[in-house]
Design an enzyme around this catalytic site. Structure first.
Site, PDB file in Angstrom:
ATOM      1  N   GLU A 280       0.516  -1.172  -0.085  1.00  0.00           N
ATOM      2  CA  GLU A 280       0.041   0.031   0.278  1.00  0.00           C
ATOM      3  C   GLU A 280       0.886   0.949   0.037  1.00  0.00           C
ATOM      4  OE1 GLU A 280      -1.465   3.155   0.924  1.00  0.00           O
ATOM      5  OE2 GLU A 280      -1.742   2.569   3.065  1.00  0.00           O
ATOM      6  N   CYS A 314      -2.301   8.947   3.893  1.00  0.00           N
ATOM      7  CA  CYS A 314      -2.158   8.420   2.754  1.00  0.00           C
ATOM      8  C   CYS A 314      -2.911   8.662   1.988  1.00  0.00           C
ATOM      9  CB  CYS A 314      -1.605   6.754   2.588  1.00  0.00           C
ATOM     10  SG  CYS A 314      -2.659   5.775   4.066  1.00  0.00           S
TER      11      CYS A 314
END
Length: 518
Positions: A280, A314
């Site tokens: 990720e 994020c």
């Protein structure tokens, strides 16, 4: 204590705040210790150490962490390899029972753990409580999925000649988890619990910044009954991460962090033999605001997603595309809301923005502001480093709203800062086109007044997690069992979001079993 998720960041629960403050006091008394590696139950102290200081106040030492050398990593992997068959043989029901106990301990100790996260990462109390609560939610969600499926075995069809056939999902073996600083509880609990529940033995390498949260979770796992051979922690820097990720005896990897490092691991970690590399890798997350939108709702959602955790998610909203008729009004509302936010010590109840994580983040902030000014853009709110009083000893910057020409690099680079750029577009479709013009595809949001606009956005946007008209956060706030969290394009490699129904599939491989009885 009231339930906390990222959709309840405005929760005003006196009992919650009282519990947090008691936990913070206990955590303050507990920081500053020297921590060992955890290898096969052995607490291994090393000569080389890393000293972590609080981003709130550099005089606060959070912890001193032993740094793993190559041999330490090798020993942890070897111990995991040796114990893994026994861990798989315990059976999924026993693994579920152990991990559920871990989730219960996390829930019981939430105020204390949140206090540690505020000190270590600079999280406000609600962000810290949310991180801890999400950790237990991840574990319980994966346990629920195993219970509902009845385990990892599925009966298949028959030839009709006395045969029985089954699909059995088996663990890969030794699983490496390399975790980031920003969610020391949630982003460690999710991959480690998924790997453990499916029968893998785990070696965890947390970021040196954020390592205390990971070590606290490891202690909870041990107290819950996870065998020492099933879970190992090697604190260290890039060298330890490289050694672990590329180890011949590691069968699978979960990495959360930057695009550059994630792509490096994706290209190289499985070069010797096939193995899953679950990455990720962040985002440059857009929101689109149409002329039909509720602009106060839109500005509130953008503000919360851009500046929550000081933009160090994020999923943070860093780009906004507004249909031209609404552009000026939206900017005025967003700027007004931003100007009202309080920056300061996140331990104080009224503070919305705490510090950024380190001096490098402060320097990155200065560079982004300079780029806006040099490129002919405009800083509409913020733009300054905060150094008044005691804040001088920390890493504090103002929440910042800017406009900038399309050639400015702030539209492309992931900043991990409380910094959002806004520009006008002529239509929803142009906004979607510009939103998609990035290597990333993690989260995205839209604010629109009609279902047709929302449907068009959902159909065309290239992102793994998308929201419409969300006041709690235009692009942030995914929660286990509600929004699976995973990216498209350069934001993720597995195609399955954490906290969703397909996530654990990455941690197992299928074995078809046929038994003939004549």
């Amino acid at each position: 204590m009231g339930k906390i998720t990222y959709a309840t960041m405005s929760a005003d629960d006196p009992a919650l705040h009282q519990a947090y403050e008691a936990g913070l006091a206990a955590a303050t008394a507990g920081i500053g210790q020297t921590h060992p590696l955890l290898i096969n139950g052995e607490k291994r102290f090393t000569d080389q150490t890393f000293t972590e200081r609080s981003p709130i106040d550099s005089q606060l030492v959070i912890g001193v962490y032993s740094q793993a050398a190559d041999q330490d990593v090798d020993d942890a992997v070897a111990a995991a390899r040796s114990f893994q068959p026994a861990w798989e043989a315990t059976g999924w029901q026993e693994r579920v029972a152990i991990l559920r106990r871990a989730a219960e301990i996390i829930e019981e100790e939430t105020p204390l753990l949140a206090g540690y996260l505020s000190l270590e990462i600079g999280k406000t109390r609600l962000e810290a409580l949310g991180d801890v609560s999400e950790g237990s939610a991840f574990i319980n969600y994966y346990c629920d999925r195993l219970d509902e499926s009845g385990g990892l075995e599925t009966a298949m069809g028959q030839y009709g000649v006395g045969d029985t056939n089954h699909s059995v999902l088996r663990p890969w073996g030794v699983w490496a988890v390399i975790s980031p600083f920003n969610f020391p509880m949630a982003l460690v609990a999710s991959p480690t619990s998924a790997a453990l529940l499916t029968g893998n033995a785990v070696v965890l390498k947390p970021s040196n910044t954020g390592a205390l949260g990971s070590l606290l979770l490891a202690d909870i796992y041990m107290r819950a009954g996870v065998p020492s051979g099933a879970f190992h922690v090697v604190t260290g820097g890039d060298q330890a991460g490289e050694r672990l990720a590329h180890h011949d005896e590691v069968d699978g990897i979960t990495f959360t962090g930057s695009y550059e490092v994630g792509m490096h691991l994706y290209r190289t970690a499985a070069s010797g033999r096939p193995k899953p590399v679950v990455c990720e890798m962040g985002g440059k997350n857009p929101a689109v605001v149409t002329a039909s939108a509720d602009l106060d709702l839109a500005a509130e959602g953008v503000m919360r997603a851009a500046f929550g955790l000081s933009g160090q998610k994020c999923s943070a909203n860093s780009r906004v595309y507004v249909e031209r008729p609404a552009f000026q009004d939206f900017l005025e509302i967003l700027t007004e809301k931003t100007n009202r936010l309080e920056v300061g010590d996140p331990r104080r109840r009224e503070v919305f923005l705490g510090p950024v994580i380190d001096h490098e983040a402060v320097d990155r902030f200065r560079s982004a502001v300079e780029e806006v000014q040099d490129s002919g853009g405009e800083v509409l709110s913020g733009g300054e480093v905060v150094t008044e009083g005691d804040l001088e000893r920390g890493n504090f910057v103002q929440p910042t709203v800017v406009t900038a020409p399309p050639e400015a690099w702030i539209w492309e680079k992931e900043l991990f800062l409380p910094f959002v750029a806004v520009t006008a577009v002529d239509s929803l479709d142009e906004g979607i086109d510009q939103a998609n013009d990035t290597i990333f595809g993690l989260t995205a949001g839209v604010f629109a007044g009609t279902d047709d606009e929302v449907d068009r956005f959902f159909r065309r946007i290239q992102a793994g997690v998308v929201y419409a008209n969300r006041r709690a956060g235009s692009t942030t706030g995914a929660w286990p069992d509600i929004q699976p969290f995973g990216g498209w394009k350069g934001s993720g490699t597995s195609g399955a979001g954490s906290g969703g129904p397909w996530y654990m599939r990455s941690y197992v491989r299928e074995q078809a079993r046929t038994l003939i009885r004549e």
